[in-house]
Design a protein around this motif. Structure first.
Motif, PDB file in Angstrom:
ATOM      1  N   ASN A  27      20.951 -19.655 -40.691  1.00 17.22           N
ATOM      2  CA  ASN A  27      21.511 -20.915 -40.566  1.00 17.22           C
ATOM      3  C   ASN A  27      21.234 -21.869 -41.613  1.00 17.22           C
ATOM      4  O   ASN A  27      21.852 -22.732 -42.019  1.00 17.22           O
ATOM      5  N   TYR A  28      19.804 -21.568 -42.123  1.00 15.88           N
ATOM      6  CA  TYR A  28      19.519 -22.476 -43.186  1.00 15.88           C
ATOM      7  C   TYR A  28      19.886 -21.813 -44.613  1.00 15.88           C
ATOM      8  O   TYR A  28      20.547 -22.510 -45.573  1.00 15.88           O
ATOM      9  N   LEU A  29      19.614 -20.768 -44.928  1.00 13.49           N
ATOM     10  CA  LEU A  29      20.285 -20.015 -46.240  1.00 13.49           C
ATOM     11  C   LEU A  29      21.767 -19.989 -46.429  1.00 13.49           C
ATOM     12  O   LEU A  29      22.316 -20.171 -47.463  1.00 13.49           O
ATOM     13  N   ASP A  30      22.642 -19.728 -45.297  1.00 12.81           N
ATOM     14  CA  ASP A  30      23.875 -20.069 -45.653  1.00 12.81           C
ATOM     15  C   ASP A  30      24.353 -21.323 -46.068  1.00 12.81           C
ATOM     16  O   ASP A  30      25.677 -21.364 -46.675  1.00 12.81           O
ATOM     17  N   LYS A  31      23.512 -22.146 -45.677  1.00 17.59           N
ATOM     18  CA  LYS A  31      24.109 -23.635 -46.139  1.00 17.59           C
ATOM     19  C   LYS A  31      23.583 -23.937 -47.822  1.00 17.59           C
ATOM     20  O   LYS A  31      24.320 -25.248 -48.223  1.00 17.59           O
ATOM     21  N   GLN A  32      22.950 -23.038 -48.414  1.00 13.41           N
ATOM     22  CA  GLN A  32      22.596 -23.352 -49.619  1.00 13.41           C
ATOM     23  C   GLN A  32      23.541 -23.100 -50.640  1.00 13.41           C
ATOM     24  O   GLN A  32      24.492 -22.061 -50.360  1.00 13.41           O
ATOM     25  N   THR A  33      23.359 -23.574 -51.837  1.00 17.17           N
ATOM     26  CA  THR A  33      24.553 -23.207 -52.730  1.00 17.17           C
ATOM     27  C   THR A  33      24.227 -21.825 -53.642  1.00 17.17           C
ATOM     28  O   THR A  33      24.892 -21.671 -54.467  1.00 17.17           O
ATOM     29  N   TYR A  34      23.039 -21.300 -53.593  1.00 11.46           N
ATOM     30  CA  TYR A  34      22.673 -20.123 -54.143  1.00 11.46           C
ATOM     31  C   TYR A  34      22.751 -19.036 -53.649  1.00 11.46           C
ATOM     32  O   TYR A  34      22.896 -18.842 -52.199  1.00 11.46           O
ATOM     33  N   ALA A  35      22.912 -17.822 -54.541  1.00 15.48           N
ATOM     34  CA  ALA A  35      22.984 -16.549 -53.657  1.00 15.48           C
ATOM     35  C   ALA A  35      21.658 -16.083 -53.392  1.00 15.48           C
ATOM     36  O   ALA A  35      20.618 -16.307 -53.985  1.00 15.48           O
ATOM     37  N   TYR A  36      21.584 -15.422 -51.945  1.00 17.28           N
ATOM     38  CA  TYR A  36      20.016 -15.020 -51.640  1.00 17.28           C
ATOM     39  C   TYR A  36      20.112 -13.506 -50.915  1.00 17.28           C
ATOM     40  O   TYR A  36      21.248 -13.272 -50.566  1.00 17.28           O
ATOM     41  N   GLU A  37      19.192 -13.001 -50.688  1.00 18.18           N
ATOM     42  CA  GLU A  37      19.021 -11.879 -49.925  1.00 18.18           C
ATOM     43  C   GLU A  37      17.935 -12.107 -48.903  1.00 18.18           C
ATOM     44  O   GLU A  37      16.858 -12.684 -49.204  1.00 18.18           O
ATOM     45  N   VAL A  38      18.079 -11.240 -47.981  1.00 22.05           N
ATOM     46  CA  VAL A  38      16.658 -10.957 -47.101  1.00 22.05           C
ATOM     47  C   VAL A  38      16.541  -9.661 -46.947  1.00 22.05           C
ATOM     48  O   VAL A  38      17.233  -8.855 -46.658  1.00 22.05           O
ATOM     49  N   VAL A  39      15.151  -9.411 -47.050  1.00 22.13           N
ATOM     50  CA  VAL A  39      14.559  -7.821 -47.059  1.00 22.13           C
ATOM     51  C   VAL A  39      13.559  -7.590 -46.077  1.00 22.13           C
ATOM     52  O   VAL A  39      12.402  -8.425 -46.284  1.00 22.13           O
ATOM     53  N   LEU A  40      14.127  -6.946 -44.971  1.00 19.98           N
ATOM     54  CA  LEU A  40      13.123  -6.679 -43.863  1.00 19.98           C
ATOM     55  C   LEU A  40      12.485  -5.251 -44.030  1.00 19.98           C
ATOM     56  O   LEU A  40      13.188  -4.420 -44.220  1.00 19.98           O
ATOM     57  N   VAL A  41      11.317  -5.308 -43.894  1.00 21.26           N
ATOM     58  CA  VAL A  41      10.720  -4.088 -44.020  1.00 21.26           C
ATOM     59  C   VAL A  41      10.024  -3.588 -42.709  1.00 21.26           C
ATOM     60  O   VAL A  41       9.012  -4.327 -42.356  1.00 21.26           O
ATOM     61  N   ASP A  42      10.460  -2.718 -42.030  1.00 23.41           N
ATOM     62  CA  ASP A  42       9.721  -2.402 -40.781  1.00 23.41           C
ATOM     63  C   ASP A  42       8.733  -1.539 -40.982  1.00 23.41           C
ATOM     64  O   ASP A  42       8.763  -0.424 -41.724  1.00 23.41           O
ATOM     65  N   ASP A  43       7.655  -1.561 -40.484  1.00 25.81           N
ATOM     66  CA  ASP A  43       6.506  -1.020 -40.545  1.00 25.81           C
ATOM     67  C   ASP A  43       6.222   0.209 -39.450  1.00 25.81           C
ATOM     68  O   ASP A  43       5.142   0.241 -38.796  1.00 25.81           O
TER      69      ASP A  43
END
Length: 241
Positions: A27-43
């Motif tokens: 919800n927050y990142l989609d509102k930004q003007t920059y490109a982003y990535e989310v990297v989930l690392v499952d342990d």
């Protein structure tokens, strides 16, 4: 398009919390003007975490999951995610969203001047909105005093899981990180100081999650052991190699 911000999140048995955290992030990142990535690392989760995440990230190409089949420790998977991230700036944060993602704006305002900018509950401007129990507060403060005395004088809060790095500093620091569990936080800051990187501690808002997986006694003992391991590495000059 260049990725401006990478968000690295270590996860372990988070089937109940990760959906809410990822919803808040998107919800927050989609509102930004920059490109982003989310990297989930499952342990190496043994619950339904990976299945829950796989369902959530369908149709969300900016989010990816790195899955480990066995447990290695928070420090190990944060290192894995930081080295895999591609953003100009790389944040690691906790799966419980104890520091809301909106607080990133406080860190981003300094990241062009400092190679490392990290959130703090205890420095000026820091606010604990929902506190821990008194026993955890006492143990946390005692641990912090030891870390400051032995390794990092002048830093108020080494263990807050909300740290932002420039890409180059992230790679240089985390390829040298050796601690696989909770002590990786202070080890990363020690390495930053050894390498001559400038860093800034910034007050953030923090909300304790009562469902925290940290086990105060056991993890405090591990952290104490890690503290002296890092001190030994520092005295041997290991972080220059």
């Amino acid at each position: 398009m260049e990725i401006y911000l990478s968000v690295v999140i270590p996860v372990y048995n988070e089937e109940e919390r990760i959906g809410q955290t990822l919803t808040a992030l998107r919800n927050y990142l989609d509102k930004q003007t920059y490109a982003y990535e989310v990297v989930l690392v499952d342990d190496g989760s043994i619950d339904a975490t990976r299945a829950v995440v796989a369902q959530i990230i369908q149709g969300w190409p900016a989010c990816k999951l790195l899955a480990n089949l066995s447990n290695h420790g928070k420090g190990a998977v944060v290192k894995q995610g930081m080295l895999a991230a591609q953003g100009r700036f790389i944040l690691f944060t906790d799966a419980d969203n104890s520091t809301p993602i909106e607080q990133i704006e406080k860190l981003l305002s300094h990241i062009n001047q400092y190679e490392v900018v990290f959130g703090s509950r205890h420095c000026p401007g820091g606010k604990i909105i929902i506190p821990q129990s008194m026993s955890r507060v006492w143990l946390s403060r005692m641990s912090n005093l030891l870390i400051r005395w032995i390794l990092l004088p002048g830093i108020y809060d080494t263990q807050c899981g909300f740290k932002l790095f420039q890409n180059v500093s992230a790679k240089e620091i985390f390829q040298r990180v050796t601690i696989k569990r909770f002590g990786f936080d202070f080890e990363a800051l020690v390495i930053a100081r050894v390498l001559g990187y400038r860093f800034k501690e910034v007050g953030i808002d923090w909300y304790n999650d009562g469902a925290s997986k940290v086990r105060a006694g056991r993890d405090a003992a591990r952290t104490l052991k890690d503290l002296f391991k890092v001190k030994g590495n520092l005295l041997r000059g290991a972080y220059f190699k």
